[in-house]
Design a protein around this motif. Structure first.
Motif, PDB file in Angstrom:
ATOM      1  N   PHE A  11       0.850  -1.190   0.000  1.00 19.39           N
ATOM      2  CA  PHE A  11       0.000   0.000   0.000  1.00 19.39           C
ATOM      3  C   PHE A  11       0.884   1.239   0.000  1.00 19.39           C
ATOM      4  CE2 PHE A  11       0.644  -1.388   4.326  1.00 19.39           C
ATOM      5  CZ  PHE A  11       0.963  -0.231   5.015  1.00 19.39           C
ATOM      6  N   ARG A  12       0.269   2.392  -0.206  1.00 19.45           N
ATOM      7  CA  ARG A  12       1.017   3.653  -0.261  1.00 19.45           C
ATOM      8  C   ARG A  12       0.612   4.584   0.877  1.00 19.45           C
ATOM      9  NH1 ARG A  12       4.483   4.740  -4.425  1.00 19.45           N
ATOM     10  NH2 ARG A  12       4.226   3.431  -6.230  1.00 19.45           N
ATOM     11  N   LEU A  13       1.632   5.261   1.385  1.00 22.07           N
ATOM     12  CA  LEU A  13       1.494   6.347   2.352  1.00 22.07           C
ATOM     13  C   LEU A  13       2.479   7.423   1.935  1.00 22.07           C
ATOM     14  CD1 LEU A  13       1.573   4.532   5.814  1.00 22.07           C
ATOM     15  CD2 LEU A  13      -0.363   5.746   4.848  1.00 22.07           C
ATOM     16  N   GLY A  14       2.000   8.637   1.744  1.00 18.05           N
ATOM     17  CA  GLY A  14       2.902   9.717   1.361  1.00 18.05           C
ATOM     18  C   GLY A  14       3.646   9.435   0.072  1.00 18.05           C
ATOM     19  N   GLY A  15       3.038   8.668  -0.812  1.00 17.10           N
ATOM     20  CA  GLY A  15       3.669   8.339  -2.088  1.00 17.10           C
ATOM     21  C   GLY A  15       4.711   7.246  -1.992  1.00 17.10           C
ATOM     22  N   GLU A  16       5.004   6.763  -0.799  1.00 18.76           N
ATOM     23  CA  GLU A  16       5.996   5.702  -0.606  1.00 18.76           C
ATOM     24  C   GLU A  16       5.291   4.355  -0.505  1.00 18.76           C
ATOM     25  OE1 GLU A  16       9.289   6.218  -0.713  1.00 18.76           O
ATOM     26  OE2 GLU A  16       8.891   8.352  -0.996  1.00 18.76           O
ATOM     27  N   ARG A  17       6.038   3.297  -0.799  1.00 18.92           N
ATOM     28  CA  ARG A  17       5.494   1.945  -0.771  1.00 18.92           C
ATOM     29  C   ARG A  17       5.788   1.274   0.570  1.00 18.92           C
ATOM     30  NH1 ARG A  17       7.749  -0.480  -6.354  1.00 18.92           N
ATOM     31  NH2 ARG A  17       6.574  -2.302  -5.697  1.00 18.92           N
ATOM     32  N   TYR A  18       4.753   0.668   1.139  1.00 21.87           N
ATOM     33  CA  TYR A  18       4.855  -0.066   2.397  1.00 21.87           C
ATOM     34  C   TYR A  18       4.145  -1.397   2.234  1.00 21.87           C
ATOM     35  CZ  TYR A  18       6.204   4.371   4.498  1.00 21.87           C
ATOM     36  OH  TYR A  18       6.860   5.543   4.801  1.00 21.87           O
ATOM     37  N   ILE A 101       2.045  -9.045  -2.864  1.00 24.41           N
ATOM     38  CA  ILE A 101       3.319  -9.497  -3.417  1.00 24.41           C
ATOM     39  C   ILE A 101       3.809 -10.700  -2.620  1.00 24.41           C
ATOM     40  CG2 ILE A 101       3.983  -7.231  -4.301  1.00 24.41           C
ATOM     41  CD1 ILE A 101       5.820  -6.901  -1.865  1.00 24.41           C
ATOM     42  N   THR A 102       4.625 -11.504  -3.249  1.00 23.15           N
ATOM     43  CA  THR A 102       5.262 -12.628  -2.574  1.00 23.15           C
ATOM     44  C   THR A 102       6.746 -12.321  -2.488  1.00 23.15           C
ATOM     45  OG1 THR A 102       3.622 -14.140  -3.494  1.00 23.15           O
ATOM     46  CG2 THR A 102       5.644 -15.115  -2.639  1.00 23.15           C
ATOM     47  N   ALA A 103       7.293 -12.482  -1.293  1.00 21.74           N
ATOM     48  CA  ALA A 103       8.705 -12.177  -1.088  1.00 21.74           C
ATOM     49  C   ALA A 103       9.366 -13.309  -0.316  1.00 21.74           C
ATOM     50  CB  ALA A 103       8.859 -10.870  -0.329  1.00 21.74           C
ATOM     51  N   SER A 104      10.674 -13.358  -0.420  1.00 23.67           N
ATOM     52  CA  SER A 104      11.451 -14.356   0.324  1.00 23.67           C
ATOM     53  C   SER A 104      12.389 -13.626   1.285  1.00 23.67           C
ATOM     54  CB  SER A 104      12.255 -15.229  -0.641  1.00 23.67           C
ATOM     55  OG  SER A 104      13.282 -14.462  -1.231  1.00 23.67           O
ATOM     56  N   GLU A 105      13.007 -14.376   2.156  1.00 23.27           N
ATOM     57  CA  GLU A 105      13.974 -13.798   3.106  1.00 23.27           C
ATOM     58  C   GLU A 105      15.120 -13.114   2.363  1.00 23.27           C
ATOM     59  OE1 GLU A 105      14.343 -13.284   6.359  1.00 23.27           O
ATOM     60  OE2 GLU A 105      12.454 -14.187   6.942  1.00 23.27           O
ATOM     61  N   ASP A 106      15.485 -13.629   1.187  1.00 21.51           N
ATOM     62  CA  ASP A 106      16.561 -13.009   0.403  1.00 21.51           C
ATOM     63  C   ASP A 106      16.181 -11.623  -0.102  1.00 21.51           C
ATOM     64  OD1 ASP A 106      18.206 -15.170   0.767  1.00 21.51           O
ATOM     65  OD2 ASP A 106      17.837 -16.034  -1.215  1.00 21.51           O
ATOM     66  N   ASP A 107      14.887 -11.359  -0.269  1.00 25.72           N
ATOM     67  CA  ASP A 107      14.422 -10.060  -0.744  1.00 25.72           C
ATOM     68  C   ASP A 107      14.410  -9.005   0.358  1.00 25.72           C
ATOM     69  OD1 ASP A 107      13.847 -11.172  -3.276  1.00 25.72           O
ATOM     70  OD2 ASP A 107      11.867 -11.809  -2.585  1.00 25.72           O
ATOM     71  N   THR A 124      13.583  -4.794  -1.773  1.00 21.19           N
ATOM     72  CA  THR A 124      13.861  -4.140  -3.043  1.00 21.19           C
ATOM     73  C   THR A 124      13.048  -4.845  -4.122  1.00 21.19           C
ATOM     74  OG1 THR A 124      16.102  -3.632  -2.337  1.00 21.19           O
ATOM     75  CG2 THR A 124      15.651  -3.479  -4.679  1.00 21.19           C
ATOM     76  N   SER A 125      12.233  -4.048  -4.823  1.00 21.14           N
ATOM     77  CA  SER A 125      11.389  -4.601  -5.868  1.00 21.14           C
ATOM     78  C   SER A 125      11.325  -3.613  -7.024  1.00 21.14           C
ATOM     79  CB  SER A 125       9.973  -4.848  -5.323  1.00 21.14           C
ATOM     80  OG  SER A 125       9.103  -5.196  -6.346  1.00 21.14           O
ATOM     81  N   ASP A 126      11.630  -4.067  -8.218  1.00 21.96           N
ATOM     82  CA  ASP A 126      11.566  -3.211  -9.406  1.00 21.96           C
ATOM     83  C   ASP A 126      12.350  -1.913  -9.209  1.00 21.96           C
ATOM     84  OD1 ASP A 126       9.778  -5.126 -10.381  1.00 21.96           O
ATOM     85  OD2 ASP A 126       8.055  -4.016  -9.609  1.00 21.96           O
ATOM     86  N   THR A 127      13.525  -2.003  -8.652  1.00 22.50           N
ATOM     87  CA  THR A 127      14.413  -0.861  -8.377  1.00 22.50           C
ATOM     88  C   THR A 127      13.819   0.152  -7.403  1.00 22.50           C
ATOM     89  OG1 THR A 127      13.700   0.530 -10.247  1.00 22.50           O
ATOM     90  CG2 THR A 127      15.483  -1.063 -10.669  1.00 22.50           C
ATOM     91  N   GLU A 128      12.750  -0.207  -6.709  1.00 21.72           N
ATOM     92  CA  GLU A 128      12.182   0.642  -5.661  1.00 21.72           C
ATOM     93  C   GLU A 128      12.226  -0.109  -4.349  1.00 21.72           C
ATOM     94  OE1 GLU A 128       8.661   3.135  -6.051  1.00 21.72           O
ATOM     95  OE2 GLU A 128       8.456   2.312  -8.068  1.00 21.72           O
ATOM     96  N   PHE A 129      12.137   0.633  -3.260  1.00 18.28           N
ATOM     97  CA  PHE A 129      12.093   0.029  -1.944  1.00 18.28           C
ATOM     98  C   PHE A 129      10.654  -0.078  -1.461  1.00 18.28           C
ATOM     99  CE2 PHE A 129      16.323   2.113  -1.786  1.00 18.28           C
ATOM    100  CZ  PHE A 129      17.085   0.958  -1.682  1.00 18.28           C
ATOM    101  N   ILE A 130      10.359  -1.171  -0.800  1.00 19.55           N
ATOM    102  CA  ILE A 130       9.078  -1.357  -0.128  1.00 19.55           C
ATOM    103  C   ILE A 130       9.410  -1.589   1.342  1.00 19.55           C
ATOM    104  CG2 ILE A 130       6.957  -2.687   0.046  1.00 19.55           C
ATOM    105  CD1 ILE A 130       7.513  -3.679  -2.838  1.00 19.55           C
TER     106      ILE A 130
END
Length: 140
Positions: A11-18, A101-107, A124-130
């Motif tokens: 989701f987004r808060l302040g334009g950032e991804r969380y 999204i699905t993530a692993s410990e390596d992500d 890190t996803s698609d060159t952006e931080f979540i």
């Protein structure tokens, strides 16, 4: 073999991804009328009635010290059985619910361990931080 983190709601808060683990989520609803509570802490927006159930609405951007420009139109209702021993429902007011999204410990890059920090780590996803949040530190 990489250990899975599981599925996370972005989701987004302040334009950032969380994101948070979907295990903590009960439902996602569009924002309805919220009644303010006069003596509530700054991060508590108020309460709303979701199908006869009083739900405390929290603004996580206050806890995270995030500025926001756009309207916040969704409430992510958390499964309080997973978070607290309280009987009342809790929801986070967010700008936009993006995807699961699905993530692993390596992500995931864990942040420094500070007591009561709402941030679990950064993905890190698609060159952006979540930023992954720990809902237990923001729930009430």
């Amino acid at each position: 073999m990489t250990e899975p983190l599981g599925q996370l709601l972005e989701f987004r808060l302040g334009g950032e991804r969380y994101c948070i683990d979907i295990a903590y989520i009960d439902e996602i609803v569009n924002m309805d009328e919220i009644r303010s509570l006069p003596t509530a802490p700054e991060h508590v927006v108020g309460v709303t009635d979701l199908r006869g159930r009083t739900t405390t609405v929290i603004d996580p951007s206050v806890v995270l010290d995030v500025d926001y420009d756009s309207d916040r139109s969704h409430i992510v209702v958390l499964d309080t059985d997973e978070l607290t021993e309280s009987d009342g429902a809790v929801g986070w007011l967010v700008e936009d619910v993006r995807q699961v999204i699905t993530a692993s410990e390596d992500d995931l890059e864990r942040t420094s361990t500070m007591d009561n920090t709402p941030v679990s780590g950064v993905i890190t996803s698609d060159t952006e931080f979540i930023v992954q949040l720990d809902p237990c530190t923001i729930a009430t």
